[in-house]
Design a protein around this motif. Structure first.
Motif, PDB file in Angstrom:
ATOM      1  N   GLN A  70     101.861  98.017  39.318  1.00 49.54           N
ATOM      2  CA  GLN A  70     101.633  99.298  39.133  1.00 49.54           C
ATOM      3  C   GLN A  70     103.130  99.909  39.537  1.00 49.54           C
ATOM      4  N   ARG A  71     103.670 101.092  38.593  1.00 50.39           N
ATOM      5  CA  ARG A  71     104.644 101.211  37.994  1.00 50.39           C
ATOM      6  C   ARG A  71     104.658 102.789  38.904  1.00 50.39           C
ATOM      7  N   ILE A 116     110.060 101.498  40.874  1.00 47.89           N
ATOM      8  CA  ILE A 116     108.867 100.599  41.701  1.00 47.89           C
ATOM      9  C   ILE A 116     108.418  99.816  40.694  1.00 47.89           C
ATOM     10  N   ALA A 117     108.161  98.806  40.185  1.00 48.23           N
ATOM     11  CA  ALA A 117     106.376  98.606  40.454  1.00 48.23           C
ATOM     12  C   ALA A 117     106.080  97.376  41.283  1.00 48.23           C
ATOM     13  N   ALA A 118     105.092  98.125  41.556  1.00 48.74           N
ATOM     14  CA  ALA A 118     104.559  97.420  43.137  1.00 48.74           C
ATOM     15  C   ALA A 118     102.972  96.552  42.589  1.00 48.74           C
ATOM     16  N   SER A 119     102.805  95.028  43.195  1.00 46.26           N
ATOM     17  CA  SER A 119     101.694  94.467  43.287  1.00 46.26           C
ATOM     18  C   SER A 119     101.548  93.888  44.956  1.00 46.26           C
ATOM     19  N   ALA A 120      99.870  94.171  44.585  1.00 49.36           N
ATOM     20  CA  ALA A 120      99.291  93.622  46.717  1.00 49.36           C
ATOM     21  C   ALA A 120      98.266  92.677  46.022  1.00 49.36           C
ATOM     22  N   ALA A 121      98.350  91.452  47.088  1.00 54.20           N
ATOM     23  CA  ALA A 121      96.875  91.716  46.967  1.00 54.20           C
ATOM     24  C   ALA A 121      96.558  90.818  48.955  1.00 54.20           C
ATOM     25  N   TRP A 122      95.442  90.533  49.073  1.00 55.45           N
ATOM     26  CA  TRP A 122      95.174  90.219  50.598  1.00 55.45           C
ATOM     27  C   TRP A 122      95.359  88.426  50.422  1.00 55.45           C
ATOM     28  N   VAL A 163      99.637  91.315  51.767  1.00 56.75           N
ATOM     29  CA  VAL A 163     100.913  90.779  50.377  1.00 56.75           C
ATOM     30  C   VAL A 163     101.284  92.049  50.350  1.00 56.75           C
ATOM     31  N   MET A 164     102.361  93.073  49.816  1.00 58.13           N
ATOM     32  CA  MET A 164     102.506  93.884  49.129  1.00 58.13           C
ATOM     33  C   MET A 164     104.329  93.285  48.348  1.00 58.13           C
ATOM     34  N   GLN A 165     104.388  92.960  47.034  1.00 57.52           N
ATOM     35  CA  GLN A 165     105.285  92.988  46.256  1.00 57.52           C
ATOM     36  C   GLN A 165     106.108  94.117  45.588  1.00 57.52           C
ATOM     37  N   TRP A 166     107.641  94.769  45.799  1.00 60.52           N
ATOM     38  CA  TRP A 166     107.791  95.971  45.201  1.00 60.52           C
ATOM     39  C   TRP A 166     109.289  95.231  44.443  1.00 60.52           C
ATOM     40  N   ARG A 167     108.993  95.480  43.531  1.00 63.32           N
ATOM     41  CA  ARG A 167     110.440  94.627  42.202  1.00 63.32           C
ATOM     42  C   ARG A 167     110.773  96.505  41.900  1.00 63.32           C
ATOM     43  N   TYR A 168     112.447  96.443  42.756  1.00 61.35           N
ATOM     44  CA  TYR A 168     112.225  97.041  41.910  1.00 61.35           C
ATOM     45  C   TYR A 168     113.346  96.869  40.607  1.00 61.35           C
ATOM     46  N   HIS A 191     116.280  92.649  41.743  1.00 60.93           N
ATOM     47  CA  HIS A 191     115.704  92.320  43.306  1.00 60.93           C
ATOM     48  C   HIS A 191     114.028  92.759  43.939  1.00 60.93           C
ATOM     49  N   SER A 192     113.435  92.547  44.653  1.00 60.81           N
ATOM     50  CA  SER A 192     112.484  92.738  45.031  1.00 60.81           C
ATOM     51  C   SER A 192     112.433  92.517  46.716  1.00 60.81           C
TER      52      SER A 192
END
Length: 514
Positions: free
Chosen positions: A423-424, A450-456, A463-468, A473-474
């Motif tokens: 999700q941007r 930021i492109a962000a994703s999350a999952a349990w 856990v969230m991934q924030w990708r710049y 980097h992320s």
């Protein structure tokens, strides 16, 4: 040395080169590079696919890839959420652009590579000028042979006046005699260009290089005195890198115009100084791309190639013998391993005896995997938490779930994550984005894409991934829920490369707000 090079270096400061400088961008200068298919340019597509397979099999993280032959793009791809329209941080790949700015200034007679560095900084000199400092030339800055006792960048970026700090460092060796990687030296090249042109390197290069090549959207960080950082800090699109590589391959010529003298390109990209080092047990010197010699902010490669490169795998590789250019943006620790795959798969694909036709459609579907796990959990309840005092200065954190997304906020900083999808968005979250070097950025974070994703990953752990995605980097952000409390831990991708390192940001701890 060729006659043209000798003549250019001897007369450049006396007879400025006649440069074609457009006043503004035009339709002509915004066209993309021509496209073709590998087989029509004598390249086997199967070699390109083998390269992509090897990259992913050996878990190298590429963000973009582009290959040119005979001036045409024959393969290109971006790993989602990266894309062709976005710029990417270059780190030390910036140095090659700074070197090119020096070349334009030399061609215009504004300076010479033999000029003494101290001659440009009368107001910033130390009380006592050592013999070695007095002898240091622009050429020594370009070849990273300044003679510094220690690499001065870390000290320099902590101060207000970077040039004065650089000039105050101990010059223990005779300039021009020993190679030592030195990003501060490149900053000094940028400062000198600004002194003689009254423009930043970015502004100076725009009508001379970027506009003729149709490159737009580039950005460059500055020091506290408004000088582009030079040795790092440039952000540019992948195709902009490819055009720069083709410009170098064509020895300064573009669309029938000689923008920069052939002699400068030859001088800047040839062997000038040997890096220290030799054969190692696992790699002979002849196969080490960091021991093939250094030019004016360009690295020599194995064979006849040369390159500009930046930390984590930002590459512009120019192969004159093969009439080819290869560009990559990445986040990798093993940059030599990344180059090894180029030599193993892409180089043999050029001028293959019988180029094989293959479908490169796969390059249109490349993607970095979003966070994996479950989209739901019993703990997936919208809730707000009051945070304990923390170094990031945050007071509250909140989570909400619904419609395939997880929305996270801390004070007025909001990031929306796709559940197992990207999700941007944009945010200026404290302590982001991760970066290798501190100098050149404002103390207060600017909004980052930021492109962000999350999952349990289990019932209590989100856990969230924030990708710049305009940087390499992320961040991995782990949220551990326990009843009415939450602990939010950070791990940036630079730190993650070192298993023994810990993220500088302490975990945030909070309890549910009443």
């Amino acid at each position: 040395m060729t006659t043209s090079r000798r003549t250019f270096l001897r007369t450049a400061s006396l007879a400025p080169f006649s440069l074609w400088i457009p006043r503004a961008f035009s339709e002509e200068t915004t066209l993309q590079l021509a496209r073709s298919v590998p087989e029509e340019q004598g390249v086997t597509a199967t070699g390109i696919l083998d390269f992509i397979d090897a990259i992913e099999r050996e878990k190298f993280e590429l963000h973009s890839f582009m290959m040119l032959r005979h001036g045409k793009v024959i393969a290109e791809g971006w790993w989602k959420p990266y894309g062709p329209e976005f710029v990417h941080t270059m780190y030390s790949m910036s140095k090659s652009f700074t070197s090119t700015a020096v070349g334009f200034a030399v061609a215009e007679g504004k300076l010479s590579v033999e000029d003494k560095v101290v001659s440009f900084f009368a107001d910033d000199l130390p009380a006592t000028i050592s013999e070695n400092l007095a002898a240091m030339r622009v050429k020594d800055l370009l070849t990273m042979s300044t003679g510094n006792e220690k690499e001065p960048t870390g000290v320099m970026v902590k101060e207000e006046n970077w040039a004065r700090t650089f000039l105050a460092q101990n010059i223990a060796h005779k300039p021009g005699t020993q190679f030592m990687y030195n990003s501060a030296a490149t900053y000094m090249c940028s400062a000198i260009v600004q002194r003689v042109t009254h423009q930043t390197v970015l502004d100076y290069l725009t009508p001379r290089l970027f506009a003729p090549l149709g490159i737009k959207g580039m950005k460059w960080e500055t020091c506290p005195h408004g000088v582009n950082t030079g040795g790092w800090g440039l952000s540019i699109q992948t195709e902009g890198l490819a055009k720069f590589g083709q410009f170098l391959l064509q020895k300064g010529q573009w669309n029938g115009r000689q923008l920069l003298p052939v002699a400068w390109i030859e001088e800047a990209t040839r062997f000038h100084i040997q890096q220290p080092g030799g054969d190692k047990k696992d790699r002979p010197k002849a196969q080490n791309d960091w021991l093939q010699g250094y030019g004016y902010q360009f690295w020599r490669c194995q064979g006849t190639a040369f390159r500009g490169d930046g930390a984590f795998g930002q590459f512009t590789i120019v192969l004159p013998e093969q009439d080819a250019v290869i560009v990559m943006t990445s986040e990798n620790k093993n940059m030599q391993g990344q180059l090894d795959l180029v030599w193993k798969h892409l180089l043999p694909a050029i001028d293959a005896k019988s180029p094989q036709v293959a479908d490169l459609g796969r390059l249109k579907t490349l993607a970095l995997a979003p966070q994996q796990g479950s989209k739901t959990s019993p703990a997936a309840i919208s809730k707000k938490f009051k945070l304990e005092a923390n170094a990031l200065g945050l007071n509250t954190a909140a989570f909400s779930f619904g419609d395939g997304v997880c929305s996270f906020s801390a004070d007025d900083h909001a990031i929306t994550c796709g559940l197992e999808s990207w999700q941007r968005g944009e945010a200026a979250f404290p302590g982001t984005p991760p970066r290798l070097i501190s100098g050149g950025m404002p103390k207060k974070p600017l909004p980052s894409k930021i492109a962000a994703s999350a999952a349990w990953t289990d019932d209590q752990t989100l856990v969230m991934q924030w990708r710049y995605y305009e940087t390499p980097h992320s961040d991995r952000v782990t949220c551990q829920f326990d009843g009415d409390s939450v602990t939010i831990s950070f791990l940036n991708s630079i730190t993650a490369m070192n298993p023994k390192a810990k993220d500088a940001r302490a975990p945030l701890k909070g309890r549910a707000a009443v």
